[in-house]
Design a protein around this motif. Structure first.
Motif, short mmCIF file in Angstrom:
data_model
loop_
_atom_site.label_atom_id
_atom_site.label_comp_id
_atom_site.label_asym_id
_atom_site.label_seq_id
_atom_site.Cartn_x
_atom_site.Cartn_y
_atom_site.Cartn_z
N MET A 1 0.84 -1.18 0.00
CA MET A 1 0.00 0.00 0.00
C MET A 1 0.88 1.24 0.00
N THR A 2 0.61 2.17 -0.91
CA THR A 2 1.39 3.39 -1.01
C THR A 2 0.50 4.57 -0.67
N ASP A 3 0.84 5.28 0.40
CA ASP A 3 0.08 6.44 0.79
C ASP A 3 0.56 7.67 0.04
N GLU A 4 -0.41 8.45 -0.45
CA GLU A 4 -0.05 9.70 -1.10
C GLU A 4 0.18 10.77 -0.04
N LEU A 5 1.11 11.64 -0.32
CA LEU A 5 1.44 12.77 0.53
C LEU A 5 1.60 13.95 -0.40
N SER A 6 1.07 15.11 -0.04
CA SER A 6 1.15 16.25 -0.96
C SER A 6 1.52 17.53 -0.24
N VAL A 7 1.98 18.49 -1.03
CA VAL A 7 2.31 19.81 -0.52
C VAL A 7 2.02 20.82 -1.63
N ARG A 8 1.45 21.94 -1.23
CA ARG A 8 1.17 23.02 -2.17
C ARG A 8 2.40 23.93 -2.24
N VAL A 9 2.78 24.29 -3.46
CA VAL A 9 3.96 25.13 -3.64
C VAL A 9 3.71 26.22 -4.67
N VAL A 10 4.45 27.29 -4.52
CA VAL A 10 4.52 28.34 -5.54
C VAL A 10 5.91 28.22 -6.15
N LEU A 11 5.95 28.13 -7.47
CA LEU A 11 7.21 27.98 -8.18
C LEU A 11 7.73 29.34 -8.62
N LEU A 12 8.93 29.65 -8.17
CA LEU A 12 9.59 30.90 -8.56
C LEU A 12 10.87 30.56 -9.30
N ARG A 13 11.36 31.51 -10.05
CA ARG A 13 12.66 31.34 -10.70
C ARG A 13 13.50 32.57 -10.40
N ARG A 14 14.79 32.34 -10.33
CA ARG A 14 15.73 33.44 -10.11
C ARG A 14 16.11 33.97 -11.48
N ASP A 15 15.87 35.27 -11.71
CA ASP A 15 16.19 35.84 -13.02
C ASP A 15 17.65 36.28 -13.07
N ALA A 16 18.05 36.84 -14.19
CA ALA A 16 19.46 37.21 -14.41
C ALA A 16 19.97 38.22 -13.39
N SER A 17 19.08 39.04 -12.85
CA SER A 17 19.50 40.04 -11.86
C SER A 17 19.56 39.48 -10.45
N GLY A 18 19.11 38.23 -10.28
CA GLY A 18 19.10 37.61 -8.95
C GLY A 18 17.77 37.74 -8.24
N ALA A 19 16.82 38.46 -8.83
CA ALA A 19 15.49 38.61 -8.23
C ALA A 19 14.68 37.35 -8.46
N THR A 20 13.72 37.08 -7.58
CA THR A 20 12.83 35.95 -7.79
C THR A 20 11.53 36.45 -8.39
N VAL A 21 11.08 35.74 -9.41
CA VAL A 21 9.84 36.08 -10.11
C VAL A 21 9.03 34.81 -10.29
N PRO A 22 7.70 34.94 -10.46
CA PRO A 22 6.90 33.74 -10.70
C PRO A 22 7.40 32.98 -11.92
N LEU A 23 7.39 31.67 -11.83
CA LEU A 23 7.87 30.83 -12.93
C LEU A 23 7.00 30.98 -14.17
N TYR A 24 5.70 31.03 -13.97
CA TYR A 24 4.78 31.19 -15.09
C TYR A 24 4.31 32.64 -15.15
N ARG A 25 4.23 33.18 -16.33
CA ARG A 25 3.70 34.53 -16.54
C ARG A 25 4.26 35.53 -15.54
N ALA A 26 5.56 35.63 -15.51
CA ALA A 26 6.24 36.52 -14.56
C ALA A 26 5.75 37.95 -14.69
N GLU A 27 5.37 38.34 -15.89
CA GLU A 27 4.94 39.71 -16.10
C GLU A 27 3.65 40.05 -15.34
N SER A 28 2.83 39.05 -15.05
CA SER A 28 1.58 39.32 -14.34
C SER A 28 1.83 39.54 -12.85
#
Length: 102
Positions: A1-28
């Motif tokens: 039996m395999t129990d599922e385990l989950s976690v909610r996350v927000v995915l960010l990426r580090r841009d060229a300047s070192g700032a973190t921005v949303p991974l998807y649609r960073a402009e929004s």
């Protein structure tokens, strides 16, 4: 039996300047567009979900009823390390755990 385990996350990426921005649609700037749920053992191993669950929910998420249970993963060059595990992000496949190299 395999129990599922989950976690909610927000995915960010580090841009060229070192700032973190949303991974998807960073402009929004809407973090909800970069949110997902990691499920073990479907997407990643249980140890990865446990490692992410061991991190704090960011203080800026606390007052947001939609984000108040999300953790953050920051990707640089498509990679993120958490609890000794390396996660990768691929546009087609999403987040997955890579094999550890010796």
């Amino acid at each position: 039996m395999t129990d599922e385990l989950s976690v909610r996350v927000v995915l960010l990426r580090r841009d060229a300047s070192g700032a973190t921005v949303p991974l998807y649609r960073a402009e929004s700037g809407d973090l909800r567009e970069s949110a997902t749920t990691l499920v073990a053992p479907v997407n990643v191993p249980h140890a990865v979900v446990r490692a992410v669950l061991g991190t704090a929910v960011p203080a800026e998420f606390a007052d947001d009823p939609w984000l108040d249970r999300h953790r953050v993963l920051v990707f640089a060059g498509g990679r993120c390390r958490i609890g000794g595990h390396e996660l990768r992000y691929h546009e087609k496949f999403g987040v997955y755990a890579s094999e550890e190299e010796s």
